[in-house]
Each structure stands twice: as structure tokens, then as C-alpha cells.
Design a protein around this motif. Structure first.
Motif, mmCIF file in Angstrom:
data_model
loop_
_atom_site.group_PDB
_atom_site.id
_atom_site.type_symbol
_atom_site.label_atom_id
_atom_site.label_comp_id
_atom_site.label_asym_id
_atom_site.label_seq_id
_atom_site.Cartn_x
_atom_site.Cartn_y
_atom_site.Cartn_z
ATOM 1 N N GLY A 9 31.468 39.951 39.456
ATOM 2 C CA GLY A 9 30.978 39.544 40.825
ATOM 3 C C GLY A 9 31.549 40.303 42.115
ATOM 4 N N GLY A 10 31.705 41.655 41.738
ATOM 5 C CA GLY A 10 32.243 42.593 42.775
ATOM 6 C C GLY A 10 33.608 42.419 43.063
ATOM 7 N N LYS A 11 34.318 42.337 42.299
ATOM 8 C CA LYS A 11 35.968 42.025 42.297
ATOM 9 C C LYS A 11 36.823 43.085 41.993
ATOM 10 N N LEU A 12 37.945 43.259 42.447
ATOM 11 C CA LEU A 12 38.763 44.268 41.924
ATOM 12 C C LEU A 12 40.311 43.653 41.797
ATOM 13 N N LEU A 13 40.871 43.899 40.666
ATOM 14 C CA LEU A 13 42.235 43.340 40.376
ATOM 15 C C LEU A 13 43.359 44.252 40.533
ATOM 16 N N LEU A 14 44.164 43.918 41.538
ATOM 17 C CA LEU A 14 45.363 44.973 41.789
ATOM 18 C C LEU A 14 46.504 44.423 41.369
ATOM 19 N N GLY A 15 47.562 45.114 41.075
ATOM 20 C CA GLY A 15 48.733 44.813 40.646
ATOM 21 C C GLY A 15 49.780 45.002 41.701
ATOM 22 N N THR A 16 50.248 44.158 42.490
ATOM 23 C CA THR A 16 51.046 44.408 43.353
ATOM 24 C C THR A 16 52.548 43.907 42.922
ATOM 25 N N THR A 17 53.661 44.390 43.869
ATOM 26 C CA THR A 17 54.891 43.916 43.450
ATOM 27 C C THR A 17 55.249 42.385 43.361
ATOM 28 N N GLU A 18 54.447 41.530 44.240
ATOM 29 C CA GLU A 18 54.636 40.204 44.107
ATOM 30 C C GLU A 18 53.701 39.275 43.641
ATOM 31 N N ALA A 19 52.505 39.848 43.550
ATOM 32 C CA ALA A 19 51.368 39.173 43.028
ATOM 33 C C ALA A 19 50.417 39.860 42.186
ATOM 34 N N LEU A 20 49.454 39.254 41.626
ATOM 35 C CA LEU A 20 47.935 39.738 41.010
ATOM 36 C C LEU A 20 47.073 39.394 42.340
ATOM 37 N N VAL A 21 46.485 40.363 42.683
ATOM 38 C CA VAL A 21 45.558 40.227 43.912
ATOM 39 C C VAL A 21 44.140 40.526 43.425
ATOM 40 N N VAL A 22 43.065 39.623 43.691
ATOM 41 C CA VAL A 22 41.701 39.734 43.425
ATOM 42 C C VAL A 22 41.219 40.124 44.726
ATOM 43 N N LEU A 23 40.587 41.326 44.791
ATOM 44 C CA LEU A 23 40.023 41.778 46.175
ATOM 45 C C LEU A 23 38.536 41.844 45.955
ATOM 46 N N ASP A 24 37.896 41.324 47.053
ATOM 47 C CA ASP A 24 36.542 41.146 47.191
ATOM 48 C C ASP A 24 36.116 42.537 47.845
ATOM 49 N N ILE A 25 35.374 43.327 46.610
ATOM 50 C CA ILE A 25 35.027 44.857 47.152
ATOM 51 C C ILE A 25 34.443 44.764 48.494
ATOM 52 N N SER A 26 33.239 43.948 48.686
ATOM 53 C CA SER A 26 32.555 43.936 49.894
ATOM 54 C C SER A 26 33.012 43.643 51.142
ATOM 55 N N THR A 27 34.071 42.518 51.139
ATOM 56 C CA THR A 27 34.573 42.003 52.313
ATOM 57 C C THR A 27 36.144 42.432 52.519
ATOM 58 N N GLY A 28 36.671 42.781 51.617
ATOM 59 C CA GLY A 28 38.138 42.906 51.814
ATOM 60 C C GLY A 28 39.058 41.638 51.683
ATOM 61 N N GLN A 29 38.439 40.429 51.491
ATOM 62 C CA GLN A 29 39.096 39.461 51.608
ATOM 63 C C GLN A 29 39.804 39.359 49.871
ATOM 64 N N SER A 30 40.925 38.713 50.106
ATOM 65 C CA SER A 30 41.622 38.598 48.543
ATOM 66 C C SER A 30 42.077 37.112 48.224
ATOM 67 N N LYS A 31 42.576 37.177 47.041
ATOM 68 C CA LYS A 31 43.226 35.635 46.775
ATOM 69 C C LYS A 31 44.360 36.298 45.873
ATOM 70 N N ARG A 32 45.748 35.551 46.191
ATOM 71 C CA ARG A 32 46.961 36.151 45.455
ATOM 72 C C ARG A 32 47.212 35.057 44.193
ATOM 73 N N PHE A 33 47.853 35.731 43.081
ATOM 74 C CA PHE A 33 48.455 34.876 42.182
ATOM 75 C C PHE A 33 49.717 35.419 41.952
ATOM 76 N N ALA A 34 50.560 34.423 42.303
ATOM 77 C CA ALA A 34 52.160 34.922 42.415
ATOM 78 C C ALA A 34 52.586 35.425 41.215
ATOM 79 N N LEU A 35 53.521 36.322 41.151
ATOM 80 C CA LEU A 35 54.265 36.774 39.947
ATOM 81 C C LEU A 35 55.969 36.220 40.119
ATOM 82 N N PRO A 36 56.481 36.173 39.266
ATOM 83 C CA PRO A 36 57.849 35.651 39.237
ATOM 84 C C PRO A 36 58.579 36.684 40.175
ATOM 85 N N THR A 37 59.824 36.212 40.698
ATOM 86 C CA THR A 37 60.780 37.348 41.299
ATOM 87 C C THR A 37 62.061 36.693 41.130
#
Length: 445
Positions: A379-407
Motif C-alpha cells: 500500500g505504498g508504506k515505509l516502516l521506520l524504526g525510531t527511538t520511541e516508536a515504530l512509524v508507518v510512513l505513507d510514501i505519497s503523502t508523508g503522513q504517519s502512524k506511530r506504534f509506541a515502543l517501551p521506554t
């Protein structure tokens, strides 16, 4: 990496590059020397690195529950998008490496020369191989695995993905470092390999049927990369992104080039020299059009180069360590405006599509994060591993959704240094500084 860390260095085919791969690997030590492909070799003797499943053990434990509380916390967080099925804990030191294939996972651990192919249905070892002391590199298609063992006698082994059985084995007389080897899988399930030889680098095509050399041609420059433009053409040239940003490489006065090679006979279809001195790197593909970056100490210029050798400059940026990748027709860069942003542009025209600021505090990406290693998703998405969350990035719009990682107050405890996402979308592996969990399922943006 220490000399004793004999870990394999993967390179995936054009198909494989669309799979979820998060890489945090170092190059292996070996010397360079003369390469020679004999006409044939007894496969059983040449391909004796196979380790059968009865002699292997998965690095993961089934769960939950998990005995390590940090693994338990990570698994609990990943419940937000899937079902945890296995995990393992450790004490930093990047103990585990995990790479996803189409259906399965490849795993190896620090200071262990045996790597293991884990079955995607139950994560049990299917087969494995022991890397030689000097290490190994590999490539893969959907149903074939290519093992390139380094050392005194380098060898190329084609194996069945299902059971590791050797289809053919081609020994090479001489030495090569992992950083000096580039590969590309061919439509006949053979392999094109670039490696050092007497008098310079050589590019050779090995038959998918029996591994015999079909042709051999000189490489356009040292440390060449190989990129499949189509079923008929292979693009040879350009450095890896890290090599292209090396200050010594950028300062060279020569104008680097890339060459289109016909897979049928190795003949040159065309050659494109960069108009600028410095380095070249192939950022990615849009169909049979390559997106390249020409880099020198002052500027990075992005070009598109089509299958006929026609080039057009798209835009230029100030020269700095700008990471870039091409996904779903979008060129995504990590650049300073002057605040750091992720920026999406149409990869064929250079037209700006979106800009997304990257927060300064807390640190957004882990140390050493490689944007090009981020897994592609449906579906044109990219999975980013950031320091506080996994981020699903919409490649066409730059919009994103976070899935929090523990701290837990220690900033780096749960930082992910690898994400592994199988091509069939069934498994997601999250490898952090203190543990790893494999989930059945994947984040949905």
C-alpha cells in the motif's frame, strides 16, 4: 567489528530489495587476489558448509511469556499490531542480526560463524551454513539462496531455499573482501558477481543451471555495485552510500561512470559518465529508470538515468550526509532545511511532494540509522524504526502512524537497530539493543 565476529554480509536481489531488511552489519577482513573460475567442481566437496537442521538451534524462545522482563515489555508493546510468537533477550552489543526474506528469516549471532534460515511458519531452523573464518556475503531470490564464502579459496554456492541443498558450487582461486564483492540475481536464477581479479575488477555471469561462467568483462571502477535495470540489462558502477560519502572518495578528480551491460553476452549497451568529479551512488529504481546521486564536497546532484542511457538532473542539495531511498516512485531524503526533515519528491521529476520535520528532542532515529534499510510495506508504506516508536510512513503523502515502543529512562534500552519484515507480510521482527521479538502480523498505517 572484531576479527572474530564472522558474520555474513547479505546483499538481496532486486526483488529482495523490496522485502523488509534492516541491516546493521560491518565488513569482513580478507585480502584481494587473483580470481579464476574452473570449468567444473564436485558440488559436495565445494559446498560442505551446510549445517543440517538437527544440528541447529533457533536463537529465539517461544512465547509469551518470556523470562526476560525487557523482552516481555517489548512484546506487550508490539501487541498493538500483531501476536508475539518468539523473543530473546541479551545485554546490548548487537548480539542478534535478523534479515527477512520472502517467507522466512535469516538469523546469526555475534561471534558465531553459523547462520540459520528460520522457517517462517514456526521459526524453527530449516537449515544453515557455517561461514569461513574470513566471513561470507550472500544474495537471494524467492526460491534460491546464493552463498559467497570468502577466504583463501572463495566459493559461490547456489542452494535451494527449502532445504539448503546445493544446486551447484563454483570455487574461486584467490581472496576478496566482503566490501569488494557485489552480486545480482539473474532471471535464470543464476548470479552476476563483481569481484577483484588480476589487473582490476571483473564482472562475471554464472549460469543458473550449473554455475559455469558465461562471460567475463572488466568492471567500470573499483568497488562497483550491480543493479538490475531489466531482465536484459544490468547497471554496473557507483559506490554504496557510505562509500560515496567518504571524504577521500569525494575528493577524487576523476569523473565516475556507470555502464549498462547486456545480460546475454556481457557487451556494453551504453556508458554514462558523470558530468562532475567525486562519487556516484545508485539510490534506487523506478521501473527501468535508475535514480543516482553525484556527490562531491560541495553538492549532491540527483539524476534520473533511463534504460537507453539518457540522463537528466533533477535537483541539487548542499553536500552533507543526506540519506536517501526510492520507494513507490518517491525519492525520500533525510536533509537539513536547516532543521532536519524527511522530504518526499517525485523520483522522475524531482517535484516536491511533502516535507516532514524530524523532532530534535528526544533523538528521533537511533545512532547509525540507515533510511535505505527501512522495510517497504504494501500500500505504498515505509516502516521506520525510531527511538520511541515504530512509524508507518505513507510514501505519497508523508503522513504517519506511530506504534509506541517501551521506554525505561535509559534512552537506548529499546532502540531498534534492525527491523525485519517478510515479503509476504506475515512476520515482523523488531531487534533492539536489549532484545528482539518476532510478531505474527505487521503495523497498518
Amino acid at each position: 567489528m572484531n576479527e572474530g565476529d564472522r558474520q555474513p554480509q547479505p546483499r538481496l536481489s532486486r526483488t529482495g530489495q523490496a522485502w523488509a531488511v534492516g541491516l546493521a552489519l560491518a565488513m569482513l577482513a580478507a585480502g584481494a587476489g587473483l580470481l579464476f573460475w574452473p570449468r567444473s567442481s564436485p558440488t559436495n566437496e565445494c559446498a560442505n558448509s551446510l549445517v543440517v537442521r538437527d544440528q541447529l538451534r533457533s536463537p529465539f524462545q517461544p512465547g509469551p511469556p518470556f523470562t526476560d522482563p525487557k523482552v516481555g515489555r517489548l512484546a506487550e508493546a508490539l501487541n498493538a499490531f500483531g501476536t508475539p510468537i518468539a523473543g530473546v533477550g541479551y545485554d546490548y552489543d548487537r548480539w542478534l542480526n535478523l534479515v527477512a526474506l520472502q517467507h522466512d528469516l535469516v538469523a546469526w549471532t555475534k561471534r558465531n560463524s553459523t547462520w540459520t534460515l528460520l522457517d517462517g511458519t514456526d521459526l524453527q531452523p530449516r537449515w544453515g551454513a557455517q561461514a569461513p573464518k574470513a566471513g561470507m556475503t550472500w544474495d537471494a531470490s524467492t526460491n534460491r539462496f546464493f552463498e559467497v564464502g570468502l577466504g583463501k579459496h572463495t566459493r559461490v554456492v547456489a542452494r535451494q531455499m527449502t532445504n539448503g541443498k546445493a544446486i551447484w558450487c563454483t570455487p574461486i582461486s584467490g581472496r576478496a573482501k566482503s566490501i569488494q564483492v557485489a552480486t545480482a540475481v539473474t532471471p535464470d536464477n543464476g548470479l552476476v558477481i563483481a569481484a577483484p581479479s588480476e589487473g582490476g575488477y571483473q564482472i562475471r555471469r554464472l549460469s543458473g543451471r550449473d554455475g559455469k561462467s558465461l562471460w567475463r568483462v572488466p568492471a567500470p571502477d573499483a568497488l562497483p555495485r550491480l543493479t538490475s535495470l531489466s531482465d536484459d540489462l544490468l547497471l554496473a558502477g557507483g559506490m554504496s552510500f557510505g562509500e560515496a560519502f567518504d571524504a577521500g572518495n569525494q575528493a577524487q578528480a576523476a569523473h565516475p561512470s556507470v555502464r549498462a551491460i547486456k545480460l546475454a553476452d556481457g557487451a556494453t549497451a551504453w556508458q554514462w559518465p558523470s558530468p562532475h568529479p567525486g562519487t556516484l551512488t545508485v539510490v534506487g529504481l523506478v521501473g527501468d529508470t535508475a535514480i543516482l546521486a553525484s556527490i562531491n564536497p560541495k553538492q549532491i546532484r540527483y539524476y534520473r538515468l533511463d534504460a537507453q542511457g539518457n540522463a537528466k538532473m533533477l535537483f541539487a542539495l548542499p553536500s552533507q550526509d543526506v540519506q536517501a531511498t526510492v520507494r513507490s516512485g518517491v525519492l525520500i531524503t533525510r536533509e537539513h532545511l536547516p532543521v532536519e526533515h524527511l522530504v518526499g519528491r517525485d523520483a522522475l521529476s524531482g517535484k516536491l511532494l511533502w516535507q516532514r520535520p524530524i523532532p530534535r528532542q528526544p533523538q528521533y532515529f537511533p545512532y547509525g540509522y540507515d533510511l535505505a534499510g527501512a522495510p517497504s510495506m504494501a500500500g505504498g508504506k515505509l516502516l521506520l524504526g525510531t527511538t520511541e516508536a515504530l512509524v508507518v510512513l505513507d510514501i505519497s503523502t508523508g503522513q504517519s502512524k506511530r506504534f509506541a515502543l517501551p521506554t525505561d529512562g535509559i534512552n537506548t534500552t529499546f532502540w531498534p537497530y534492525q527491523l525485519a519484515f517478510t515479503g509476504d507480510g506475515r512476520l515482523t521482527g523488531v531487534v533492539t539493543n536489549t532484545g528482539a521479538v518476532v510478531v505474527k502480523g505487521h503495523p497498518v498505517g
